[in-house]
Design an enzyme around this catalytic site. Structure first.
Site, PDB file in Angstrom:
ATOM      1  N   GLU A 107     -10.261   0.993 -10.097  1.00  0.00           N
ATOM      2  CA  GLU A 107     -11.432   0.767  -9.224  1.00  0.00           C
ATOM      3  C   GLU A 107     -12.578   1.676  -9.601  1.00  0.00           C
ATOM      4  OE1 GLU A 107     -10.766   0.381  -4.967  1.00  0.00           O
ATOM      5  OE2 GLU A 107     -12.675   1.387  -4.528  1.00  0.00           O
ATOM      6  N   ASP A 126      -6.100   4.002  -8.074  1.00  0.00           N
ATOM      7  CA  ASP A 126      -7.390   4.024  -7.374  1.00  0.00           C
ATOM      8  C   ASP A 126      -8.005   5.415  -7.481  1.00  0.00           C
ATOM      9  OD1 ASP A 126      -9.511   4.013  -5.680  1.00  0.00           O
ATOM     10  OD2 ASP A 126      -8.438   3.214  -3.947  1.00  0.00           O
ATOM     11  N   ASN A 136      -7.999  -9.536  -2.216  1.00  0.00           N
ATOM     12  CA  ASN A 136      -7.038  -8.813  -1.374  1.00  0.00           C
ATOM     13  C   ASN A 136      -7.216  -9.139   0.106  1.00  0.00           C
ATOM     14  OD1 ASN A 136      -6.426  -7.576  -3.782  1.00  0.00           O
ATOM     15  ND2 ASN A 136      -6.517  -5.495  -2.964  1.00  0.00           N
ATOM     16  N   ALA A 154     -11.516  -8.334   1.780  1.00  0.00           N
ATOM     17  CA  ALA A 154     -12.062  -9.698   1.751  1.00  0.00           C
ATOM     18  C   ALA A 154     -11.656 -10.550   2.955  1.00  0.00           C
ATOM     19  CB  ALA A 154     -11.615 -10.386   0.455  1.00  0.00           C
ATOM     20  N   ASP A 163      -5.401  -8.308   3.837  1.00  0.00           N
ATOM     21  CA  ASP A 163      -4.433  -7.641   4.699  1.00  0.00           C
ATOM     22  C   ASP A 163      -4.793  -7.892   6.167  1.00  0.00           C
ATOM     23  OD1 ASP A 163      -2.550  -6.067   5.876  1.00  0.00           O
ATOM     24  OD2 ASP A 163      -3.172  -4.181   4.990  1.00  0.00           O
ATOM     25  N   ASP A 168      -0.636  -1.453  -4.331  1.00  0.00           N
ATOM     26  CA  ASP A 168      -2.043  -1.501  -3.937  1.00  0.00           C
ATOM     27  C   ASP A 168      -2.567  -0.081  -3.683  1.00  0.00           C
ATOM     28  OD1 ASP A 168      -4.439  -2.717  -3.087  1.00  0.00           O
ATOM     29  OD2 ASP A 168      -3.762  -2.864  -1.000  1.00  0.00           O
ATOM     30  N   HIS A 219     -12.806  -2.299   3.998  1.00  0.00           N
ATOM     31  CA  HIS A 219     -11.457  -2.547   4.512  1.00  0.00           C
ATOM     32  C   HIS A 219     -11.465  -2.616   6.041  1.00  0.00           C
ATOM     33  CE1 HIS A 219     -10.275  -0.865   0.482  1.00  0.00           C
ATOM     34  NE2 HIS A 219      -9.512  -1.935   0.561  1.00  0.00           N
ATOM     35  N   GLY A 220     -10.485  -3.306   6.591  1.00  0.00           N
ATOM     36  CA  GLY A 220     -10.362  -3.387   8.051  1.00  0.00           C
ATOM     37  C   GLY A 220     -11.160  -4.541   8.638  1.00  0.00           C
ATOM     38  N   SER A 272       0.850  -1.197   0.000  1.00  0.00           N
ATOM     39  CA  SER A 272       0.000   0.000   0.000  1.00  0.00           C
ATOM     40  C   SER A 272       0.886   1.247   0.000  1.00  0.00           C
ATOM     41  CB  SER A 272      -0.875   0.007   1.255  1.00  0.00           C
ATOM     42  OG  SER A 272      -0.045   0.148   2.394  1.00  0.00           O
TER      43      SER A 272
HETATM   44  P1  13P Z   1      -8.881  -6.450   4.305  1.00  0.00           P
HETATM   45  O1  13P Z   1      -8.818  -5.269   5.220  1.00  0.00           O
HETATM   46  O2  13P Z   1     -10.232  -7.082   4.331  1.00  0.00           O
HETATM   47  O3  13P Z   1      -7.821  -7.453   4.570  1.00  0.00           O
HETATM   48  O4  13P Z   1      -8.674  -5.907   2.807  1.00  0.00           O
HETATM   49  C1  13P Z   1      -7.400  -5.639   2.325  1.00  0.00           C
HETATM   50  C2  13P Z   1      -7.419  -4.923   1.019  1.00  0.00           C
HETATM   51  O5  13P Z   1      -8.409  -4.789   0.346  1.00  0.00           O
HETATM   52  C3  13P Z   1      -6.132  -4.377   0.552  1.00  0.00           C
HETATM   53  O6  13P Z   1      -6.262  -3.668  -0.631  1.00  0.00           O
HETATM   54  O1  G3H Z   2      -6.441  -1.536   1.751  1.00  0.00           O
HETATM   55  C1  G3H Z   2      -5.344  -2.006   1.910  1.00  0.00           C
HETATM   56  C2  G3H Z   2      -4.562  -2.025   3.148  1.00  0.00           C
HETATM   57  O2  G3H Z   2      -5.264  -2.678   4.162  1.00  0.00           O
HETATM   58  C3  G3H Z   2      -4.080  -0.655   3.473  1.00  0.00           C
HETATM   59  O3  G3H Z   2      -3.634  -0.512   4.735  1.00  0.00           O
HETATM   60  O4  G3H Z   2      -2.799   1.829   4.274  1.00  0.00           O
HETATM   61  O5  G3H Z   2      -2.657   0.798   6.570  1.00  0.00           O
HETATM   62  O6  G3H Z   2      -1.180  -0.029   4.720  1.00  0.00           O
HETATM   63  P1  G3H Z   2      -2.502   0.610   5.081  1.00  0.00           P
HETATM   64 ZN    ZN Z   3      -8.135  -2.637  -0.789  1.00  0.00          ZN
END
Ligand code: 13P
Ligand code: G3H
Ligand code: ZN
Length: 313
Positions: A134, A104, A259, A212, A261, A81, A180-181, A49
């Site tokens: 996106e 994005d 994706n 996801a 994270d 990303d 996200h999250g 990211s």
């Molecule tokens: P999650 O927060 O569901 O893992 O999604 C991650 C994501 O979409 C990164 O681009």
């Molecule tokens: O969407 C993607 C990641 O979860 C982004 O998280 O910006 O904290 O690295 P971050």
């Molecule tokens: Zn994402």
């Protein structure tokens, strides 16, 4: 073997499975994910990211990803990303490090999103770099990727058809109800699979599911295990992710890149907590983050099996 995103996702599109795209920002995350990919002979996407780039630097992250790719025969994509800042995306393309970038523009008005995406596609394709774009806006608050619930909106299928035709992007991230999250759903978790089927029928191209993570019971419990010792018990209260059943439906309906994270973060953090509590006297970082690397491998392996990409590398 380092690969661009387009051929990996075209194969997944034809074979009707999805490839896991995992966020990395340090060595142990990358090694855990790669251990899973190697064991299952799965193609894999290592993605960073804007936050990860700010934390570790493009060059450090690229060095990790390139070494990882050199060590295996299966395809490894190194992907930027959520590139929201076109200047950063351009820098990523020109650096020669990334084999794929995401531009994005989902927060922009439709016409502006098309204009910026088209420009990045032209520049990236000249250099053999793939582009994910996106349309629609996925909710969720993270460090650099942040969309308030009131600003989130689902992808319009007809608009998606025009968008991919006009931009020439290689993959399209869609908004169908994920976030996200770890706090994805307030009520019953659900995704708009009918909308997804329509988008797939009209675009006939690789589609991407963000936000996801499953945030399943096991991961929540593992994180809470040592919260008393660490005086932090409320962190995962009310957390709710996307179930395995919903992921399977999304893959059947045309998702080819998924994706993850948050699930890796949960597993990593739980393992670090556990290591610190079990051996409070240790001052050896390897004993603290080593178990986290193993925990990441286990989560990544589960995802690869779920997405149907095991054995496809
Ligand atoms: P999650 O927060 O569901 O893992 O999604 C991650 C994501 O979409 C990164 O681009
Ligand atoms: O969407 C993607 C990641 O979860 C982004 O998280 O910006 O904290 O690295 P971050
Ligand atoms: Zn994402």
């Amino acid at each position: 073997m380092l690969s661009a995103l387009a051929p990996v996702l075209q194969k997944a599109h034809r074979g009707r499975y999805a490839v896991g795209a995992f966020n990395i920002n340090n060595l142990e995350l990358a090694q855990g994910i790669m251990a899973a990919a190697e064991k299952l002979r799965a193609p894999v996407i290592l993605q960073t990211s804007e936050g990860a780039v700010a934390y570790a630097g493009m060059d450090y992250l690229a060095a990790i990803a390139w070494v990882a790719a050199e060590r295996v025969k299966t395809p490894v994509v190194f992907h930027l990303d959520h590139g929201k800042d076109p200047v950063l995306v351009e820098r990523a393309v020109k650096s020669g490090f990334y084999t794929s970038v995401m531009i994005d523009g989902s927060h922009l008005p439709y016409k502006e999103n098309v204009r910026i995406t088209k420009k990045i596609v032209a520049m990236a394709h000249r250099r053999g770099v793939s582009v994910e774009a996106e349309l629609g806006a996925i909710a969720g608050i993270e460090d650099f990727v942040s969309v308030a619930e009131r600003d989130a909106h689902f992808t319009n299928p007809e608009e998606a058809r025009r968008f991919v035709r006009d931009t020439g992007c290689d993959a399209l991230a869609v908004a169908i109800g994920t976030a996200h999250g770890v706090y994805k759903f307030k009520g019953t978790p659900t995704l708009d699979i009918r909308r997804l089927r329509k988008i797939k029928a009209l675009t006939k191209m690789p589609l991407v599911l963000h936000g996801a993570s499953g945030v399943d019971q096991k991961l929540r419990a593992a994180l809470k295990d040592h919260c008393d010792d660490l005086h932090d018990c409320n962190r995962v209260k009310d957390a709710r992710g996307v179930s395995d059943a919903l992921i399977r439906s999304a893959v059947r309906a045309g998702i080819n890149k998924i994706n993850i994270d948050s699930d890796l973060r949960l597993a990593f953090t739980a393992a670090v907590r556990s290591a610190l509590v079990k051996d409070a006297k240790t001052v050896d970082p390897r004993k603290i983050v080593g178990p986290a690397r193993d925990a990441v491998a286990e989560v990544a392996m589960g995802k690869m099996k779920l997405f149907g990409c095991a054995g496809k590398g």
